[in-house]
Design an enzyme around this catalytic site. Structure first.
Site, mmCIF file in Angstrom:
data_model
loop_
_atom_site.group_PDB
_atom_site.id
_atom_site.type_symbol
_atom_site.label_atom_id
_atom_site.label_comp_id
_atom_site.label_asym_id
_atom_site.label_seq_id
_atom_site.Cartn_x
_atom_site.Cartn_y
_atom_site.Cartn_z
ATOM 1 N N SER A 168 -1.850 6.787 2.466
ATOM 2 C CA SER A 168 -0.418 7.017 2.291
ATOM 3 C C SER A 168 -0.068 8.436 2.705
ATOM 4 O O SER A 168 -0.900 9.351 2.626
ATOM 5 C CB SER A 168 -0.022 6.803 0.829
ATOM 6 O OG SER A 168 1.308 7.241 0.592
ATOM 7 N N TYR A 205 -1.954 9.107 -8.158
ATOM 8 C CA TYR A 205 -1.886 8.253 -6.970
ATOM 9 C C TYR A 205 -2.001 9.068 -5.679
ATOM 10 O O TYR A 205 -2.814 8.714 -4.801
ATOM 11 C CB TYR A 205 -0.597 7.432 -6.973
ATOM 12 C CG TYR A 205 -0.520 6.478 -5.800
ATOM 13 C CD1 TYR A 205 -1.348 5.360 -5.719
ATOM 14 C CD2 TYR A 205 0.390 6.689 -4.762
ATOM 15 C CE1 TYR A 205 -1.285 4.493 -4.644
ATOM 16 C CE2 TYR A 205 0.462 5.823 -3.689
ATOM 17 C CZ TYR A 205 -0.379 4.727 -3.635
ATOM 18 O OH TYR A 205 -0.313 3.867 -2.557
ATOM 19 N N LYS A 209 -5.037 8.789 -2.758
ATOM 20 C CA LYS A 209 -4.769 8.587 -1.326
ATOM 21 C C LYS A 209 -5.396 9.709 -0.490
ATOM 22 O O LYS A 209 -5.811 9.479 0.652
ATOM 23 C CB LYS A 209 -3.266 8.506 -1.083
ATOM 24 C CG LYS A 209 -2.585 7.297 -1.731
ATOM 25 C CD LYS A 209 -3.044 5.972 -1.112
ATOM 26 C CE LYS A 209 -4.066 5.222 -1.899
ATOM 27 N NZ LYS A 209 -4.448 3.928 -1.268
#
Length: 342
Positions: A168, A205, A209
């Protein structure tokens, strides 16, 4: 490269290139997290290209079966298979990999799409923070266990296999504190209950990533520039998906509003997964070790490519390998045989 929040938002309104296409006759494609969202849409695209086998790797038997039936109904493709894997359970990952080795088939494309986003600490049965295990330990474990079969496929069929890691653009906003690296057990700390305070979990998160990027770059580095396997990481952008299904109700509500304003559809985001697997067919080396955004190679974050970041990458790789060797002894065999100097 640096990425501002404005640039990230602006990018959400770009018109995306059409999906990459190829003839997949005789080839085997495996997609993790294939029953919904990006994974399901990517599977639909692959199904339209007539692969010899398309394996939907899902956690839930019922949801996976429903996805399999929907895929067949929408594409007419009849050779899709449902395989069960729970990335929050190392034993399930090992069982999955053992089954694939015993199955005896080829493996040309592995799309590592499964991910989890958590704002509250939740431990797996293996004792790790769940998003860290799913995103950053189990996902590499799948790749390392299936790497021998992919190498065998590439050599036997004179082709180039591909591993696509779904990362991401939020990795641009993540880093690993120096004091954490100096302790020498950064991954263990990141996955521990004591470390995962509410403040830390709010940034977990993006951190996972970032670790995805590190894994991709490390695997590419140790495979070497002439290996018949291309490994890359893709950014699907912010998409309508179930990724945020476990968020608290208020945050989930806000996320849904933001999705309606600026999110790509799951189909649009899935084009990046397909591009990582099929793009640059005439020059696949262009995607070797690449970070891909909107069907083009871009520079990952300054933290990743800087000297401190590269040192962190080496440390994270070594820690990850040590952990996975204890989880599954077959990892050691893969490292010794296929990853020079790892």
């Amino acid at each position: 490269m640096k990425l501002s929040m404005w640039a990230m938002v602006k990018g959400q309104f770009n018109k995306l290139p059409p999906v990459s296409e190829a003839d997949l006759t005789g080839k085997t494609v495996l997609v993790l997290g294939a029953n919904t969202g990006l994974g399901f849409e990517a599977s639909k695209h692959f199904a339209s290209m007539n692969p010899g086998r398309l394996i939907l790797a899902c956690r839930s038997q019922s949801r996976g079966q429903a996805a399999l039936e929907e895929l067949q109904a929408k594409t007419g493709y009849k050779k899709a298979e449902l395989w069960i894997i729970d990335l929050a359970d190392f034993a399930s990952v090992t069982k999955f990999a053992d089954k694939f080795e015993q199955d005896g088939g080829r493996l040309d494309i592995l799309v590592e799409n499964a991910a989890r986003a958590q704002l509250k600490y939740e431990a797996t049965k293996d004792g790790w923070e769940s998003s860290l295990q799913v995103n950053c330990l189990a996902t590499p474990l799948v790749a390392l266990r299936l790497l021998p079969r992919m190498m065998q496929t590439a050599r036997q069929h004179t082709t180039v296999a591909r591993i696509v890691v779904v990362s991401s653009e939020v990795h641009y906003f993540a880093s690993i504190p120096k004091e954490l690296l100096d302790r020498g057990n950064a991954i263990a700390t990141l996955g521990s209950k004591d470390y995962c305070t509410p403040r830390i979990m709010r940034a977990s998160y993006p951190t996972t990533k970032l670790l995805n990027i590190y894994f991709m770059r490390g695997l590419n580095e140790y495979l070497g520039p002439t290996a018949p396997i291309i490994v890359n990481a893709v950014n699907p952008g912010m998409c309508v998906s179930e990724l945020r299904r476990d968020l608290p109700a208020v945050i989930a509500f806000i996320s849904r509003i933001v999705e309606r304003i600026m999110a790509f559809t799951a189909e649009e985001g899935s084009r990046q997964l397909v591009f990582g697997a099929l793009g640059e067919a005439k020059n696949p080396d262009a995607l070797r070790g690449a970070y891909i955004n909107q069907s083009r190679v871009e520079e990952p974050s300054d933290f990743v490519i800087g000297s401190a970041g590269h040192k962190a990458q080496s440390q994270i790789w070594n820690e990850m390998v040590d952990i996975l060797k204890k989880v599954d002894p077959r990892v050691s065999e893969t490292i010794d045989e296929y990853l020079s100097g790892a």
